[in-house]
Scaffold this motif. Sequence first.
Motif, PDB file in Angstrom:
ATOM      1  N   VAL A 157      36.015  48.059  24.485  1.00  0.00           N
ATOM      2  CA  VAL A 157      36.355  49.051  23.464  1.00  0.00           C
ATOM      3  C   VAL A 157      36.999  50.238  24.154  1.00  0.00           C
ATOM      4  CG1 VAL A 157      35.425  50.690  21.767  1.00  0.00           C
ATOM      5  CG2 VAL A 157      34.474  48.376  21.902  1.00  0.00           C
ATOM      6  N   LEU A 158      38.097  50.709  23.583  1.00  0.00           N
ATOM      7  CA  LEU A 158      38.681  51.975  24.005  1.00  0.00           C
ATOM      8  C   LEU A 158      38.323  52.951  22.893  1.00  0.00           C
ATOM      9  CD1 LEU A 158      41.101  54.242  24.001  1.00  0.00           C
ATOM     10  CD2 LEU A 158      40.281  53.401  26.196  1.00  0.00           C
ATOM     11  N   VAL A 182      28.875  49.273  28.757  1.00  0.00           N
ATOM     12  CA  VAL A 182      28.840  50.189  29.896  1.00  0.00           C
ATOM     13  C   VAL A 182      30.221  50.849  30.043  1.00  0.00           C
ATOM     14  CG1 VAL A 182      28.549  50.359  32.407  1.00  0.00           C
ATOM     15  CG2 VAL A 182      27.059  48.851  31.069  1.00  0.00           C
ATOM     16  N   ILE A 183      30.225  52.143  30.285  1.00  0.00           N
ATOM     17  CA  ILE A 183      31.486  52.879  30.423  1.00  0.00           C
ATOM     18  C   ILE A 183      32.128  52.535  31.760  1.00  0.00           C
ATOM     19  CG2 ILE A 183      32.545  55.169  30.560  1.00  0.00           C
ATOM     20  CD1 ILE A 183      30.227  56.103  28.659  1.00  0.00           C
ATOM     21  N   LEU A 184      33.318  51.935  31.685  1.00  0.00           N
ATOM     22  CA  LEU A 184      34.089  51.595  32.884  1.00  0.00           C
ATOM     23  C   LEU A 184      34.891  52.784  33.379  1.00  0.00           C
ATOM     24  CD1 LEU A 184      35.604  48.148  31.816  1.00  0.00           C
ATOM     25  CD2 LEU A 184      33.776  48.545  33.469  1.00  0.00           C
ATOM     26  N   GLY A 231      29.733  53.855  34.620  1.00  0.00           N
ATOM     27  CA  GLY A 231      28.521  53.131  34.961  1.00  0.00           C
ATOM     28  C   GLY A 231      27.348  53.387  34.028  1.00  0.00           C
ATOM     29  N   LYS A 232      27.491  54.353  33.125  1.00  0.00           N
ATOM     30  CA  LYS A 232      26.417  54.660  32.182  1.00  0.00           C
ATOM     31  C   LYS A 232      26.597  53.843  30.896  1.00  0.00           C
ATOM     32  CE  LYS A 232      24.989  59.222  33.623  1.00  0.00           C
ATOM     33  NZ  LYS A 232      25.455  59.253  34.945  1.00  0.00           N
ATOM     34  N   SER A 233      25.499  53.609  30.191  1.00  0.00           N
ATOM     35  CA  SER A 233      25.570  52.944  28.887  1.00  0.00           C
ATOM     36  C   SER A 233      26.218  53.892  27.887  1.00  0.00           C
ATOM     37  CB  SER A 233      24.179  52.576  28.383  1.00  0.00           C
ATOM     38  OG  SER A 233      23.648  51.526  29.142  1.00  0.00           O
ATOM     39  N   ALA A 234      27.166  53.371  27.126  1.00  0.00           N
ATOM     40  CA  ALA A 234      27.833  54.166  26.103  1.00  0.00           C
ATOM     41  C   ALA A 234      26.865  54.394  24.943  1.00  0.00           C
ATOM     42  CB  ALA A 234      29.090  53.453  25.613  1.00  0.00           C
ATOM     43  N   PRO A 235      26.708  55.634  24.483  1.00  0.00           N
ATOM     44  CA  PRO A 235      25.835  55.887  23.344  1.00  0.00           C
ATOM     45  C   PRO A 235      26.304  55.114  22.106  1.00  0.00           C
ATOM     46  CG  PRO A 235      26.423  57.952  24.424  1.00  0.00           C
ATOM     47  CD  PRO A 235      27.275  56.873  25.028  1.00  0.00           C
TER      48      PRO A 235
END
Length: 151
Positions: free
Chosen positions: A31-32, A129-131, A5-9
């Motif tokens: 993206v993985l 966003v990190i899933l 749920g956080k934005s990926a840096p």
Amino acid sequence: MSWEGKSAPDFTLQDQEGKEHSLSDYQGQKVLLYFYPRDDTPGCTIEAQQFRDRLDELRSHGVQVLGVSRDTVRSHEKFARKESLNFPILADPEEVVVNQYEVLRQKNMYGKQVMSVNRESFLIDEKGVILRHYGKVKPAQHVQEILDDLT
């Protein structure tokens, strides 16, 4: 820390051909982002081969694979050529991105404390966003685990 749920840096790193890649370049696709300890070591080779061999399946789900380690562009170039890798592996010798994603950990190797990249992955959505954060990755099963989560 819970990453979901956080934005990926965002970041910019060079791949095995010296081409720059930023996470923001991939907006609009999944993206993985996978982190691995070292080029050309047994577990890392198995993991890279799995991504290579099953890349079409991941792409059918709209996923771009990006590998990251602390190795140099030159090391990545040799590893990618040796293993016929068909996706970017990004060089982070200054440890910027491994620190942003908190995957650099102290480990005990042969009785000595060393800093090493933990084998972890992040599945990032089309908006950055990190899933899903995969904290304990088994190289031979990881791609299947990701595919199971995508279906």
